[in-house]
Each structure stands twice: as C-alpha cells, then as structure tokens.
Enzyme design. Structure first.
Site, PDB file in Angstrom:
ATOM      1  N   LYS A  77      17.551  37.780  30.956  1.00  0.00           N
ATOM      2  CA  LYS A  77      18.375  37.671  32.171  1.00  0.00           C
ATOM      3  C   LYS A  77      19.190  36.383  32.240  1.00  0.00           C
ATOM      4  O   LYS A  77      20.305  36.384  32.757  1.00  0.00           O
ATOM      5  CB  LYS A  77      17.512  37.829  33.426  1.00  0.00           C
ATOM      6  CG  LYS A  77      16.555  36.683  33.664  1.00  0.00           C
ATOM      7  CD  LYS A  77      15.617  36.972  34.835  1.00  0.00           C
ATOM      8  CE  LYS A  77      14.599  35.874  34.954  1.00  0.00           C
ATOM      9  NZ  LYS A  77      13.342  36.283  35.564  1.00  0.00           N
TER      10      LYS A  77
ATOM     11  N   ARG B 201       4.276  36.930  44.658  1.00  0.00           N
ATOM     12  CA  ARG B 201       5.541  37.625  44.567  1.00  0.00           C
ATOM     13  C   ARG B 201       5.185  39.100  44.431  1.00  0.00           C
ATOM     14  O   ARG B 201       4.491  39.616  45.290  1.00  0.00           O
ATOM     15  CB  ARG B 201       6.411  37.077  43.427  1.00  0.00           C
ATOM     16  CG  ARG B 201       7.895  37.385  43.681  1.00  0.00           C
ATOM     17  CD  ARG B 201       8.830  36.838  42.624  1.00  0.00           C
ATOM     18  NE  ARG B 201       8.670  37.512  41.348  1.00  0.00           N
ATOM     19  CZ  ARG B 201       9.321  37.144  40.243  1.00  0.00           C
ATOM     20  NH1 ARG B 201      10.153  36.123  40.269  1.00  0.00           N
ATOM     21  NH2 ARG B 201       9.139  37.787  39.103  1.00  0.00           N
TER      22      ARG B 201
HETATM   23  C1  LIG Z   1      12.355  35.805  34.805  1.00  0.00           C
HETATM   24  C2  LIG Z   1      11.078  36.480  34.545  1.00  0.00           C
HETATM   25  C3  LIG Z   1      10.294  36.080  33.455  1.00  0.00           C
HETATM   26  C4  LIG Z   1      10.675  34.980  32.509  1.00  0.00           C
HETATM   27  O1  LIG Z   1      10.311  33.745  33.003  1.00  0.00           O
HETATM   28  P1  LIG Z   1      10.543  32.431  32.150  1.00  0.00           P
HETATM   29  O2  LIG Z   1      10.008  31.340  32.979  1.00  0.00           O
HETATM   30  O3  LIG Z   1      12.013  32.309  31.912  1.00  0.00           O
HETATM   31  O4  LIG Z   1       9.814  32.599  30.875  1.00  0.00           O
HETATM   32  C5  LIG Z   1       9.121  36.776  33.227  1.00  0.00           C
HETATM   33  N1  LIG Z   1       8.721  37.773  34.037  1.00  0.00           N
HETATM   34  C6  LIG Z   1       9.452  38.172  35.104  1.00  0.00           C
HETATM   35  C7  LIG Z   1       8.949  39.289  35.948  1.00  0.00           C
HETATM   36  C8  LIG Z   1      10.648  37.536  35.385  1.00  0.00           C
HETATM   37  O5  LIG Z   1      11.371  37.933  36.440  1.00  0.00           O
END
Ligand SMILES: *Cc1c(COP(=O)(O)O)cnc(C)c1O
Length: 357
Positions: free
Chosen positions: A36, A129
């Site tokens: 993302k 969350r």
């Molecule tokens: C953005 C996201 C991640 C990745 O997190 P990082 O800190 O960039 O490794 C993992 N799981 C979910 C559900 C996310 O939204």
C-alpha cells in the site's frame, strides 16, 4: 514531469527484501509483502516476486487491480466494504475479515463468479483496531465453514496500529491457542497464521513464535526499520526512497514572523524561537503533495522550518553547501511521507537500477 520526485533505488530495495526474506525463512516464516505504501507499483511487486515473495497485501482494490495479471497471491488487507464484495472476489484471492455479514456477502459474490474466496479471520488481541473478539471466534468460524464459496485460509491479528500495542509472548500464546481451538472445532489445519506487521520483526529469532508462520511487512522492507521501537533492521537500507525537491527562493530572513498574529494556513498558531537572521530556502513542495511531517533532510546542516500547501521552508544557514536557485534538496521519508508521496499525482516517481548484473 520533473520535481518534486521520489527516486526509488531498486538495488537497495532488493537488498532489503533479500535480507528480510532470509531471516524469515531461517525462522520458518513466510512474508506477506505489503504494497500500500507504494500503491502497488508493478516494478516493485515484480522485484518482490523475483525474490521469492509469493503473497502481497494491499488495503485498496484500486491498487490490487494494477497487478491483475500477476501470478501471485493477492490479499486485501483492509476489512472489505460490503458494497465492494464483487470487486474483492474479482481482484483479490484472500481478504482479511472481521464481520460475518460481509463474509456471507463475499460468499454470494463468489457464487456468482464461480470462484472460491479465501479469508483470514482477524482477531482482536489488544490493539483495538479490526478483529473478531476471541470469544465469538469459534461460533463464527463454524458458520463460515458451512459457506460453499468461502475457504478459511488462516487467522491473523494486528499490532501497533491504532493502540500502539506491540506483540509479546502473551499475544503469541493467545493467537496460538485460538488457532488450535478453531482447528479442533472445524477439524482443519490453518494454512496461514499471520502474526502482525513490521512491529513483530524484533521477536523473530528471539522468542518462539509457536504457530505464527506469516508476517505482514511493509515499512520494514521499504524503509529498513522495524516499527515496535523504530530501529534500523541490521543490514537494511533506510534510503531506498528519496524525495527530491527544487529550490525556488533563497533569502536571509528573520526567524520570528512579524505583524499582527492570527492563524496559519491550517488553523494553528505556531510559535517561533528568535534566532536572528537566518538563511532560508523555499522548495516547491507542500502539504497538497504529501505529508511534510516525516521528512528528514540528507544535508545534516539543513533544518525544516515548516510547510504550507505548496511550499516547504528549510533553514540552510548551517549547511556546508552553497545552494542556488534551481538546486535540488534531498530528503529521507518516514512512513507517512512515503505513503502519501507515492500515491500523490503531484510527485514524479523514478525507478533506478544498475544495469543487469
Ligand atoms: C499496513 C498494514 C500492514 C503493514 O504494516 P507495516 O508496519 O508497514 O509493516 C500489515 N497489516 C495490515 C492489516 C495493514 O493495514
């Protein structure tokens, strides 16, 4: 297009991927490469794939659409909107879920498209969350197991997002226990036990991760940092992505604004310390382009003063460099800046790679 620009060093990025994959593999872990922050740019997904990442995750269908033709497991990592289940089934092979009603709608969409959709059951373990509550999981899993077009591919949890709760041995035990309870109840084996994001990295090789066999990693790979404590991952580059902005004004100015004081452009009342007259550069980049709060000048003598919608003001009095109008200043980015910058239409992207080895 020119500047501002994010310059992406694919060689450095590749080294990060290799380092991290190697450590994960030695600990029997798979990685879900989170895309993302770079809007699922094909070049980087291809790099992931070339280096053995066979599962990527993105929070937006729009991003996953870009890699429709890639032969790779595609995971939607934001809980799907019930209004978008058709696209979810079409463009992702797996989604993370926490609502039975949505999973039932995914089942209907799967039936229409004659396609089995995989899901990872998210469970709430403290970060507050997304996630099913642990006590509702068993019953819900049983209901889901009866849906013809849904396959439970795994279970997962989230840390260090909203609540800033980092994973520890207790959380690992809880997730393992839940996994085994569901397995017994459904008489199946969980393929994916996804134990968090880059904030789980520091645990790898330090404590037994039990049933956890998958880590979702974005920031760790891209910026070379684990996210529980914000420390560099040994041997990883933090500067694979560099922001470049162009100087449009250089002048010696006072350090404290003068005149009648009201709000700034964003409704705040900033305070300034009087440091006399200082040399300031203005760069043509601002808050409309991206998040200026997590920007770090590569020139250690430069200091960011502030940003408005279109301008970034940098104090260059202590720099060893003699900047001129039209010069480019470079910045390392934090996650926020990277995320916003890579998706901004106002910022050019340039992929750099040495000639084939
Ligand atoms: C953005 C996201 C991640 C990745 O997190 P990082 O800190 O960039 O490794 C993992 N799981 C979910 C559900 C996310 O939204």
């Amino acid at each position: 297009m020119g500047y501002p620009k994010i310059s992406i060093n694919l060689d450095k990025l590749e080294e990060n991927v290799k380092k991290i994959i190697d450590k994960l593999q030695r600990n029997n872990l798979n990685v879900m490469g989170i895309t993302k922050a770079f809007a699922c740019e094909k070049e980087i997904v291809q790099l992931f794939k070339n280096n053995g990442i066979n599962m990527v995750g993105d929070s937006r269908i729009l991003n996953l659409k870009k890699i429709e033709d890639f032969d790779i497991e595609k995971v939607l990592i934001r809980i799907p909107m019930i209004s978008s289940v058709e696209d979810v089934v079409k463009y992702s092979t797996i989604s993370l879920n926490s609502e039975l009603k949505t999973i039932e709608a995914l089942n209907e969409a799967g039936k229409k498209q004659n396609k089995i959709h995989g899901i990872i059951l998210m469970v709430e373990l403290g970060d507050l969350r997304e996630g099913f509550l642990p006590e509702e999981l068993e019953e819900v899993a049983l209901k889901i197991s009866k849906l013809d077009y849904i396959k439970i591919r795994g279970i997962g949890t989230n840390f260090s997002c909203i609540g800033g709760i980092i994973p520890d041995i207790n959380k690992i035990n809880q997730l393992t226990q839940l996994t085994e309870t569901i397995e017994k109840k459904l008489n199946m084996k969980m393929e994916i036990v996804s134990g968090g994001n880059s904030s789980s990295y520091h645990l790898i090789g330090e404590v037994p991760l039990k049933r956890i066999n998958n880590i979702r990693m974005g920031e760790g790979i891209l910026l070379g940092r684990e996210t529980a404590f914000g420390e560099n991952i040994e041997g990883c580059h933090e500067d694979s992505f560099i922001l470049q902005g162009e100087i449009v004004e250089i002048k010696n100015k006072k350090t404290v604004p003068y005149g009648k004081k009201g709000m700034d452009a964003f409704g705040k009342k900033p305070e300034f310390k009087d440091r006399g007259i200082r040399k300031r550069a203005i760069l043509a980049i601002g808050k409309q382009d991206f998040d200026c709060d997590s920007l770090y000048p590569l020139d250690k003598g430069a200091e960011i003063i502030g940003a408005s919608s279109d301008h970034l003001v940098v104090d260059i009095s202590d720099s060893d460099k003699e900047y001129e109008i039209g010069d480019i200043m470079e910045f390392q980015m934090g996650y926020g800046a990277l995320l916003r910058g890579m998706t901004s239409i106002y910022i050019d992207k340039e992929f750099k790679k040495k000639k084939a080895k």
